[in-house]
Design an enzyme around this catalytic site. Structure first.
Site, PDB file in Angstrom:
ATOM      1  N   ASN A   1      36.250-104.498  15.847  1.00  0.00           N
ATOM      2  CA  ASN A   1      37.602-104.452  15.299  1.00  0.00           C
ATOM      3  C   ASN A   1      37.799-105.671  14.426  1.00  0.00           C
ATOM      4  O   ASN A   1      37.785-106.771  14.927  1.00  0.00           O
ATOM      5  CB  ASN A   1      38.624-104.487  16.437  1.00  0.00           C
ATOM      6  CG  ASN A   1      40.028-104.793  15.934  1.00  0.00           C
ATOM      7  OD1 ASN A   1      40.644-103.974  15.248  1.00  0.00           O
ATOM      8  ND2 ASN A   1      40.535-105.974  16.242  1.00  0.00           N
ATOM      9  N   GLU A   2      37.968-105.481  13.180  1.00  0.00           N
ATOM     10  CA  GLU A   2      38.232-106.542  12.195  1.00  0.00           C
ATOM     11  C   GLU A   2      37.456-107.842  12.477  1.00  0.00           C
ATOM     12  O   GLU A   2      38.006-108.930  12.473  1.00  0.00           O
ATOM     13  CB  GLU A   2      39.732-106.808  12.034  1.00  0.00           C
ATOM     14  CG  GLU A   2      40.509-107.303  13.202  1.00  0.00           C
ATOM     15  CD  GLU A   2      41.987-107.549  12.880  1.00  0.00           C
ATOM     16  OE1 GLU A   2      42.520-108.540  13.360  1.00  0.00           O
ATOM     17  OE2 GLU A   2      42.608-106.745  12.137  1.00  0.00           O
TER      18      GLU A   2
ATOM     19  N   CYS B   1      42.693-106.186  18.603  1.00  0.00           N
ATOM     20  CA  CYS B   1      42.145-107.423  19.186  1.00  0.00           C
ATOM     21  C   CYS B   1      41.843-107.214  20.665  1.00  0.00           C
ATOM     22  O   CYS B   1      40.986-107.879  21.231  1.00  0.00           O
ATOM     23  CB  CYS B   1      43.124-108.581  19.014  1.00  0.00           C
ATOM     24  SG  CYS B   1      43.283-109.085  17.313  1.00  0.00           S
TER      25      CYS B   1
ATOM     26  N   GLU C   1      47.230 -99.218  20.588  1.00  0.00           N
ATOM     27  CA  GLU C   1      46.752-100.451  21.225  1.00  0.00           C
ATOM     28  C   GLU C   1      47.716-100.824  22.326  1.00  0.00           C
ATOM     29  O   GLU C   1      48.942-100.755  22.150  1.00  0.00           O
ATOM     30  CB  GLU C   1      46.666-101.599  20.213  1.00  0.00           C
ATOM     31  CG  GLU C   1      46.285-102.917  20.909  1.00  0.00           C
ATOM     32  CD  GLU C   1      45.779-104.000  19.990  1.00  0.00           C
ATOM     33  OE1 GLU C   1      46.063-103.936  18.781  1.00  0.00           O
ATOM     34  OE2 GLU C   1      45.094-104.913  20.485  1.00  0.00           O
TER      35      GLU C   1
END
Ligand code: AHR
Length: 796
Positions: A356-357, A232, A28
């Protein structure tokens, strides 16, 4: 000879699940992992596109300074009237008024400056135009902070139109605080954009390439896959792909770097996108890792931006086009784009992640559309669903429910916990089934980069490996951190502008990747006495406090009930107004917590009413409080006032045990009830159960272990982790190996203090040592040192 305390029996002929692509990487761009990190560009703000949107103190000349030498004078400005490209609108203009010894600008680079090494060559390039003095030379120099020239060359900017110029510079000295200086010696305007400097020695020498030292550390791990481009970073953004702060849209990251749009990275800095999807795929191929791209699912859980269902088409097309980009032949629309970029052969994409999550139904509603479209067009593509950033609770369950209903191939789980949580949850996946979606543990880490963290993670990883029937993919997070631009700790690899080191956690990951093996072997422990280190099932006793999170609140009707004797403690007369520590309008100090004192009861219910009287968020009830660093807490309306969580804090490190969605409304009274029975915890709000969990304490196993076989070599691999404070001697029996001697290698991490860390000065203080190993037969006695990680690679 020391007597064995038990036996580790490896059944070399009893083979289990294939380990597949088990251990890999997660990249990331946070902590300047890309720009100023893996992406080898040495110039910071090369396109003069830094902007306060990216970070409040950024501007188009961030990292640039005007240079006036030897009586020269000029004006340095930024213009956008005749840009290089509509996506790259700003450029620098040097108006030379007096030539003197030269007028221009310099770039400060990242960290302490631009790192150059004696004898190394660097590729300089820029777009430029000027309004006069076509044959006058522009000096390009690498200089020390004191002006010492380390390298120089000169170029003629011979046009009033944008043209690209390039040159090679070779440094005469090593200096990690250098500047790139561009000087004009003629009056008039010189316009510059895309001013770039790369080391010639990028990873595998690729143009627009990666920093060789960081990339080498990653390549040496031999990861099976790499998940990218974030976290994120993927879903935190606006819905319009043209916005600077849009969600991460892969199509923006292709092609000529001078035409990739500037992007606000949600971690609070500028992202050039120079390291884009093509480069990610290329890097994965270069290091033999399968690419796992993750796309936004049309929902930003941070800001609740939601793509209307009727507008989801282009987002789904992004996913389908990406698969075509990776796998289509050069006759397809997107396959042709890939071929044009220099890779006619398909990249062979096998996995794709959507989301993502994510937390909340809007995501899962949208996931279904992505899933069906991908499945229909690419039935063999493995599709990854999401289960939020919590290890348990209603959102976690929602992700798994969606995955089961939709037939997702994998479910992305994320959790960052205390080392103690990892030890306590060693058996987490033992009951997971092979015929369900598989676990993709896409982000996890224990809080810290000490040897103790690495040890706890290694122990947990043997549990992951042993459950390869249900756990498909695993990657530690985050991967990279520039030590001068930290967004998140811990991280696997740390670097500055000229050094890099792997943490103890890195070496554990590397060991497990280097020695993953292809198929599980049945392994069992026999005969070990019950561990004297097993933590007894101690009930949760200790202090109880009521507090708030960024708000003021009133607590009333507070009671603590002994669920065994029925005794009730009331707290009449206690101040019941709680606010963030500070003063009220009358300058009276407001208490920040209500202290209910301690309890030694092992079965009790805390009951109270709570109402938020001002501010944001909600309430925090601490219980089992030993001290600041050791307690449990129930947070109601935490983070963005959208969750209720039960957490434990051990050694100052928090673990979220379970989560549910809950928002605290202002001026609304809630009845909060927390029931503790031993280590079981139940919570309800207004009589509605919201949490039920167990705060498990680590049960220190005699040894943590797993075993695999590597098909190509036939090597038997045994991984053993001893987290105890003394060595454990075991008889190791490789049943089925035959009667002859065995030989091989042992890789061992040991002899360190739990608090030991690696650093720029001692980059390998905590790292494995390799030695040859021989035994007379497949049954031998072995002492696993105290607090050690041992990987044996054996053959007959
Ligand atoms: O790894 C850091 C962050 O943690 C990731 O961006 C996010 O997915 C998680 O919350």
């Amino acid at each position: 000879m020391i007597e064995a305390q038990g036996k580790l029996l490896v059944h070399t002929k009893r083979r289990g699940a294939l380990t597949g692509d088990l251990f890999g990487l997660f990249f990331e761009d946070l902590n300047h992992a890309a720009d100023g990190g893996l992406y080898a560009e040495l110039v910071r703000n090369r396109s003069f596109e830094f902007d306060p949107i990216d970070r409040h103190d950024y501007h188009a000349l961030t990292s640039w300074e005007k240079v006036e030498r030897g009586g020269g004078s000029g004006v340095l400005a930024v213009e956008d009237s005749h840009p290089l490209h509509s996506r790259n609108t700003h450029y620098a203009v040097i108006q030379v008024l007096e030539e003197g010894g030269g007028v221009g600008l310099l770039n400060l680079g990242f960290n302490t400056g631009i790192s150059v090494r004696q004898g190394e060559s660097y590729r300089f390039s820029m777009y430029a135009k000027r309004d006069a003095a076509w044959d006058s030379q522009v000096d390009i120099r690498l200089e020390g902070a004191d002006g010492t020239v380390h390298a120089r060359t000169a170029l003629c900017v011979h046009s009033a139109e944008w043209s690209r110029y390039e040159a090679e510079l070779t440094a005469e000295a090593t200096d990690h605080s250098s500047r790139l200086v561009i000087l004009s010696h003629a009056k008039g305007k010189l316009c510059l954009d895309m001013v770039s400097l790369f080391p010639k020695n990028t990873f595998l020498g690729r143009p627009n390439g990666l920093r060789a030292d960081i990339a080498a550390l990653l390549a040496e791990m031999k990861p099976k896959f790499m998940r990218f481009p974030g976290g994120c970073l993927v879903h935190d953004g606006s819905l319009n792909s043209e916005d600077r702060n849009s969600m991460y849209r892969w199509k923006n990251t292709l092609g000529d770097v001078s035409q990739r749009p500037p992007r606000r990275n949600n971690w609070g800095y500028h992202q050039t996108l120079g390291l884009g999807y093509y480069e990610y795929f290329q890097f994965c191929e270069d290091i033999g890792a399968k690419a796992i791209p993750v796309l936004p699912g049309g929902y930003d859980p941070h800001h609740k931006r939601i793509v209307p269902l009727e507008e989801l088409g282009p987002w789904i097309d992004d996913a389908l086009d990406l698969i075509e980009f990776a796998n289509g032949d050069a006759t397809t629309e997107w396959g042709a784009v890939r071929a044009e970029l220099g890779h006619p052969e398909p990249f062979g994409l096998e996995y794709i992640g959507i989301g993502n999550e994510e937390v909340g139904e809007p995501f899962f509603e949208r996931y279904a559309y992505f899933h069906r479209a991908i499945r229909e067009k690419y039935p063999d593509m493995k599709i990854i669903n999401s289960s939020g950033p919590f290890a348990a609770g209603t959102e976690y369950d929602r992700g798994w429910k969606s995955a089961r209903e939709m037939g997702s191939d994998l479910v992305d789980e994320h959790y960052y916990m205390s080392p103690e949580w990892f030890l306590a949850n060693y058996h987490r996946y033992d009951h997971f089934k092979a015929d369900e979606p598989k676990v993709f543990l896409g982000e996890y880490a224990s809080w810290g980069n000490t040897y103790y963290n690495a040890l706890a993670e290694a122990a947990f990883m043997t549990g992951l490996e042993k459950n390869a029937h249900a756990v498909g993919l695993v990657c530690y997070a985050p991967m990279l951190c520039n030590a001068d631009y930290v967004n998140w700790k811990p991280d696997m690899i740390w670097f500055n502008n000229h050094q890099v080191f792997g943490t103890p956690n890195y070496y554990v990951q590397k060991l497990f990747m280097n020695h993953q093996g292809d198929q599980l072997l049945h392994i069992e422990a026999q005969g070990f006495a019950d561990s004297p280190h097993q933590v007894e099932d101690v009930p949760i006793t200790g202090g109880i406090t009521l507090a708030t999170d960024r708000c003021s609140a009133r607590f009333s009707d507070i009671q603590l009930i002994n669920n065994v004797t029925g005794e009730v403690k009331s707290y009449e007369g206690l101040a019941d107004e709680v606010a963030p520590a500070g003063y009220d309008a009358g300058q009276r100090l407001l208490p920040s917590t209500i202290d209910l004192g301690g309890t030694g009861w092992d079965r009790y219910t805390l009951r109270c009413k709570a109402i938020r009287t001002g501010g944001k968020n909600g309430f925090v009830i601490r219980f089992g409080v030993k001290d600041e660093d050791h307690h449990l807490y129930w947070e109601i309306g935490g983070w963005q006032n959208q969750d209720s969580t039960l957490c434990s804090r051990v050694g100052g490190r928090s673990s979220c045990l379970t989560q549910s969605l809950f928002t605290v409304e202002p001026d609304t009274e809630y009845l909060l009830e927390l029931e503790v029975s031993g280590r079981s915890i139940r919570a309800s709000i207004d009589g509605m159960p919201i949490h039920e969990t167990v705060d498990q304490l680590p049960m220190i196993e005699p040894l943590y272990y797993s075993s695999t076989v590597e098909h190509a070599t036939g090597d038997i691999i045994v991984k053993v982790v001893n987290v105890r404070e003394e060595s454990v001697t075991a008889e190791v029996e490789l049943e089925g190996m035959g009667p002859g001697p065995v030989a091989g290698e042992v890789f061992e991490m040991s002899g360190c203090l739990p608090t030991d860390e690696n650093s720029f000065d001692a980059p390998t203080r905590v790292s494995p040592k390799e030695r040859a190993f021989q035994a007379g037969s497949g049954c031998f006695t072995y002492s696993f040192p105290r607090q050690s990680i041992t990987v044996m690679r054996l053959r007959a």
